[in-house]
Each structure stands twice: as structure tokens, then as C-alpha cells.
Design a protein around this motif. Structure first.
Motif, PDB file in Angstrom:
ATOM      1  N   MET A  32      17.308 -47.486  24.624  1.00  0.00           N
ATOM      2  CA  MET A  32      18.256 -48.503  24.927  1.00  0.00           C
ATOM      3  C   MET A  32      19.040 -48.211  25.951  1.00  0.00           C
ATOM      4  O   MET A  32      19.721 -46.794  25.590  1.00  0.00           O
ATOM      5  CB  MET A  32      18.899 -49.080  23.830  1.00  0.00           C
ATOM      6  N   LEU A  33      18.845 -49.099  27.085  1.00  0.00           N
ATOM      7  CA  LEU A  33      19.481 -49.373  28.023  1.00  0.00           C
ATOM      8  C   LEU A  33      20.583 -49.982  28.168  1.00  0.00           C
ATOM      9  O   LEU A  33      19.970 -50.894  28.003  1.00  0.00           O
ATOM     10  CB  LEU A  33      19.452 -49.319  29.572  1.00  0.00           C
ATOM     11  N   LEU A  34      22.093 -49.299  27.931  1.00  0.00           N
ATOM     12  CA  LEU A  34      23.151 -50.671  27.383  1.00  0.00           C
ATOM     13  C   LEU A  34      23.505 -50.804  28.973  1.00  0.00           C
ATOM     14  O   LEU A  34      23.743 -51.585  29.161  1.00  0.00           O
ATOM     15  CB  LEU A  34      24.229 -49.185  27.154  1.00  0.00           C
ATOM     16  N   ASP A  35      23.777 -49.936  29.548  1.00  0.00           N
ATOM     17  CA  ASP A  35      24.470 -50.207  31.118  1.00  0.00           C
ATOM     18  C   ASP A  35      24.475 -49.255  32.399  1.00  0.00           C
ATOM     19  O   ASP A  35      23.863 -47.879  31.933  1.00  0.00           O
ATOM     20  CB  ASP A  35      25.874 -50.596  31.100  1.00  0.00           C
ATOM     21  N   HIS A  36      24.366 -49.088  34.263  1.00  0.00           N
ATOM     22  CA  HIS A  36      24.844 -48.492  34.814  1.00  0.00           C
ATOM     23  C   HIS A  36      25.109 -49.259  35.710  1.00  0.00           C
ATOM     24  O   HIS A  36      25.623 -50.446  36.113  1.00  0.00           O
ATOM     25  CB  HIS A  36      22.677 -48.582  34.667  1.00  0.00           C
ATOM     26  N   ARG A  76      14.787 -50.175  39.049  1.00  0.00           N
ATOM     27  CA  ARG A  76      13.573 -49.481  37.656  1.00  0.00           C
ATOM     28  C   ARG A  76      14.935 -49.526  36.867  1.00  0.00           C
ATOM     29  O   ARG A  76      14.764 -50.753  35.556  1.00  0.00           O
ATOM     30  CB  ARG A  76      13.247 -48.267  37.854  1.00  0.00           C
ATOM     31  N   LEU A  77      16.221 -49.143  36.860  1.00  0.00           N
ATOM     32  CA  LEU A  77      16.913 -49.338  36.281  1.00  0.00           C
ATOM     33  C   LEU A  77      17.398 -50.758  35.479  1.00  0.00           C
ATOM     34  O   LEU A  77      17.618 -51.138  34.367  1.00  0.00           O
ATOM     35  CB  LEU A  77      18.427 -48.549  35.950  1.00  0.00           C
ATOM     36  N   ALA A  78      17.961 -52.039  36.916  1.00  0.00           N
ATOM     37  CA  ALA A  78      17.855 -53.321  36.578  1.00  0.00           C
ATOM     38  C   ALA A  78      16.974 -54.346  35.817  1.00  0.00           C
ATOM     39  O   ALA A  78      17.194 -54.397  34.732  1.00  0.00           O
ATOM     40  CB  ALA A  78      18.572 -53.903  37.958  1.00  0.00           C
ATOM     41  N   ALA A  79      15.698 -53.369  36.318  1.00  0.00           N
ATOM     42  CA  ALA A  79      14.861 -54.542  35.273  1.00  0.00           C
ATOM     43  C   ALA A  79      14.763 -53.790  33.819  1.00  0.00           C
ATOM     44  O   ALA A  79      14.283 -54.552  32.973  1.00  0.00           O
ATOM     45  CB  ALA A  79      13.299 -53.545  35.918  1.00  0.00           C
ATOM     46  N   ILE A  80      14.864 -52.245  33.501  1.00  0.00           N
ATOM     47  CA  ILE A  80      14.799 -51.865  32.175  1.00  0.00           C
ATOM     48  C   ILE A  80      15.726 -53.144  31.218  1.00  0.00           C
ATOM     49  O   ILE A  80      16.037 -52.874  30.479  1.00  0.00           O
ATOM     50  CB  ILE A  80      15.445 -50.355  32.057  1.00  0.00           C
ATOM     51  N   ARG A 126      25.932 -43.679  37.216  1.00  0.00           N
ATOM     52  CA  ARG A 126      26.090 -43.592  35.512  1.00  0.00           C
ATOM     53  C   ARG A 126      25.526 -44.090  35.485  1.00  0.00           C
ATOM     54  O   ARG A 126      24.433 -45.530  35.669  1.00  0.00           O
ATOM     55  CB  ARG A 126      27.959 -44.470  35.062  1.00  0.00           C
ATOM     56  N   ILE A 127      25.135 -44.039  33.867  1.00  0.00           N
ATOM     57  CA  ILE A 127      23.903 -44.416  33.235  1.00  0.00           C
ATOM     58  C   ILE A 127      24.519 -44.564  31.626  1.00  0.00           C
ATOM     59  O   ILE A 127      24.458 -42.877  31.365  1.00  0.00           O
ATOM     60  CB  ILE A 127      22.853 -43.794  32.903  1.00  0.00           C
ATOM     61  N   HIS A 128      24.574 -45.675  31.099  1.00  0.00           N
ATOM     62  CA  HIS A 128      24.977 -45.661  29.971  1.00  0.00           C
ATOM     63  C   HIS A 128      23.761 -46.036  29.183  1.00  0.00           C
ATOM     64  O   HIS A 128      23.055 -46.935  28.712  1.00  0.00           O
ATOM     65  CB  HIS A 128      25.890 -46.650  29.220  1.00  0.00           C
ATOM     66  N   TYR A 154      10.782 -41.635  31.545  1.00  0.00           N
ATOM     67  CA  TYR A 154      10.636 -43.093  31.430  1.00  0.00           C
ATOM     68  C   TYR A 154      11.588 -43.828  32.325  1.00  0.00           C
ATOM     69  O   TYR A 154      10.981 -44.699  33.183  1.00  0.00           O
ATOM     70  CB  TYR A 154      10.928 -43.484  29.821  1.00  0.00           C
ATOM     71  N   LEU A 155      12.871 -43.549  33.104  1.00  0.00           N
ATOM     72  CA  LEU A 155      13.985 -44.216  33.008  1.00  0.00           C
ATOM     73  C   LEU A 155      13.008 -44.178  35.205  1.00  0.00           C
ATOM     74  O   LEU A 155      13.651 -45.076  35.687  1.00  0.00           O
ATOM     75  CB  LEU A 155      15.115 -43.940  33.513  1.00  0.00           C
ATOM     76  N   GLY A 156      12.599 -42.787  35.594  1.00  0.00           N
ATOM     77  CA  GLY A 156      12.643 -42.640  36.499  1.00  0.00           C
ATOM     78  C   GLY A 156      12.670 -41.100  37.296  1.00  0.00           C
ATOM     79  O   GLY A 156      13.283 -41.031  38.964  1.00  0.00           O
ATOM     80  N   LEU A 157      13.766 -40.786  36.338  1.00  0.00           N
ATOM     81  CA  LEU A 157      14.875 -39.610  36.316  1.00  0.00           C
ATOM     82  C   LEU A 157      14.219 -38.110  36.107  1.00  0.00           C
ATOM     83  O   LEU A 157      14.467 -37.606  36.123  1.00  0.00           O
ATOM     84  CB  LEU A 157      15.561 -39.795  35.924  1.00  0.00           C
ATOM     85  N   GLY A 158      12.678 -38.373  35.838  1.00  0.00           N
ATOM     86  CA  GLY A 158      11.707 -36.680  35.735  1.00  0.00           C
ATOM     87  C   GLY A 158      11.810 -35.904  37.026  1.00  0.00           C
ATOM     88  O   GLY A 158      12.978 -36.114  37.867  1.00  0.00           O
ATOM     89  N   PRO A 159      11.622 -34.602  36.598  1.00  0.00           N
ATOM     90  CA  PRO A 159      11.774 -33.321  37.137  1.00  0.00           C
ATOM     91  C   PRO A 159      11.319 -34.041  38.947  1.00  0.00           C
ATOM     92  O   PRO A 159      11.532 -32.951  39.910  1.00  0.00           O
ATOM     93  CB  PRO A 159      10.439 -32.633  37.250  1.00  0.00           C
TER      94      PRO A 159
END
Length: 164
Positions: A84-88, A135-139, A92-94, A45-50
Motif C-alpha cells: 500500500m502506498l501511504l504518501d509521497h 504515477r505515484l499520485a494515481a496509485i 520521498r515515498i512512504h 510496480y511503482l515505476g522505480l525499477g532498474p
């Protein structure tokens, strides 16, 4: 693009007989497994798939995680999750997940993790692609509208007078 806050419906599973321990409930190792299976879907979902990992020559590795076991689960219990995405930052991704009993609705466990974005060849932490970072920033912007879960950053220990 509409971003749900929190993200739901990424993964469901029922407690399998082989996940049951001598206490006749789900063993702690299988909470970790269930969350790890969810994380595979979360990363997609985040875009970190295979496809991203292969194309970019990267992977993710857990740096730290915390599980809180809130209520027991028994064989056959259906499980649902929220994420829930807390931070990145660029490396790193939290994030934070909750596991619920799928029909009774009670919170069974929480899972907090910091994941590292790793170069697979060098086996070192590496910056993520700008499109992934965006993408992470938007999430994160969407998830910043949620209250911060009380379980996030919780310190473990035994303190006199603290209720269970």
C-alpha cells in the motif's frame, strides 16, 4: 488504468531452511530479507525499477523502517504479501506491506518504510521525474480508499498494562 488497492501478487516465497533460527522459526533478519525482496517488485510496480534508475541516474535508499512480528513462521510456510502506498512527495515515498501465511491466511508481519529518491552521482536526495510522481499520485489516490492500517506510525515502547 485500474489500480488495485492494495496491490497483491507481486511476490511470493516459502520460508527456507536457512531462514530458521534456534527457536525453530523464521529469524527476524529473514523477515527483513523477505520484505526487501518484495520491495524490489514493489519498486518495479511503482515505476522505480532498474530501467528507470539507470536512465535517470537515480536509486532509492531506505530512510526508516518499522517491522511488527505478529506471528511466527516455520520452515516451508508459504508467504504472500500486500502493498500500500501511504504518501509521497517529490523526494520521498512512504509505504506499508503486510506478510501473510499463504495457506492459513494469518498476518505474520507488517513493514512500514520511508524511501528516499537519490541521485547516484551526487549521493544526495533528488526530485523524481514528473511521470513517476504522477504515477505515484494515481496509485496513492486509489490507495487512499483503503482504511489506514493501525500499525502505521506506531510508537515502540513498554507501557504498563498494555496487552501483548
Amino acid at each position: 488504468m485500474s489500480i488495485p488497492a492494495p496491490v497483491t501478487d507481486l511476490y511470493t516465497v516459502s520460508v527456507k531452511p536457512e531462514w530458521i533460527d534456534h527457536n525453530d522459526h523464521m529469524n527476524v533478519a529473514y523477515y527483513t530479507l523477505a520484505f526487501d525482496l518484495l520491495i524490489d517488485e514493489w519498486h518495479e510496480y511503482l515505476g522505480l525499477g532498474p530501467a528507470y534508475r539507470k536512465q535517470a541516474g537515480v536509486t532509492t535508499m531506505a530512510a526508516e523502517c518499522h517491522i511488527i512480528y505478529a506471528r511466527e513462521l516455520r520452515v516451508g510456510d508459504p508467504l504472500t504479501f500486500t502493498s500500500m502506498l501511504l504518501d509521497h512527495d517529490e523526494k520521498r515515498i512512504h509505504y506499508y506491506h503486510e506478510m501473510f501465511h499463504g495457506t492459513e491466511g494469518y498476518l505474520a508481519a507488517t513493514y512500514e518504510q520511508v524511501t528516499l529518491h537519490m541521485n547516484t552521482e551526487q549521493r544526495r536526495v533528488a526530485p523524481m521525474a514528473p511521470a513517476l510522481f504522477d504515477r505515484l499520485a494515481a496509485i496513492k489516490k486509489s490507495h487512499d480508499t483503503l482504511p489506514r492500517p493501525k500499525a502505521v506510525g506506531r510508537v515502540m515502547g513498554v507501557k504498563a498494562g498494555r496487552p501483548l
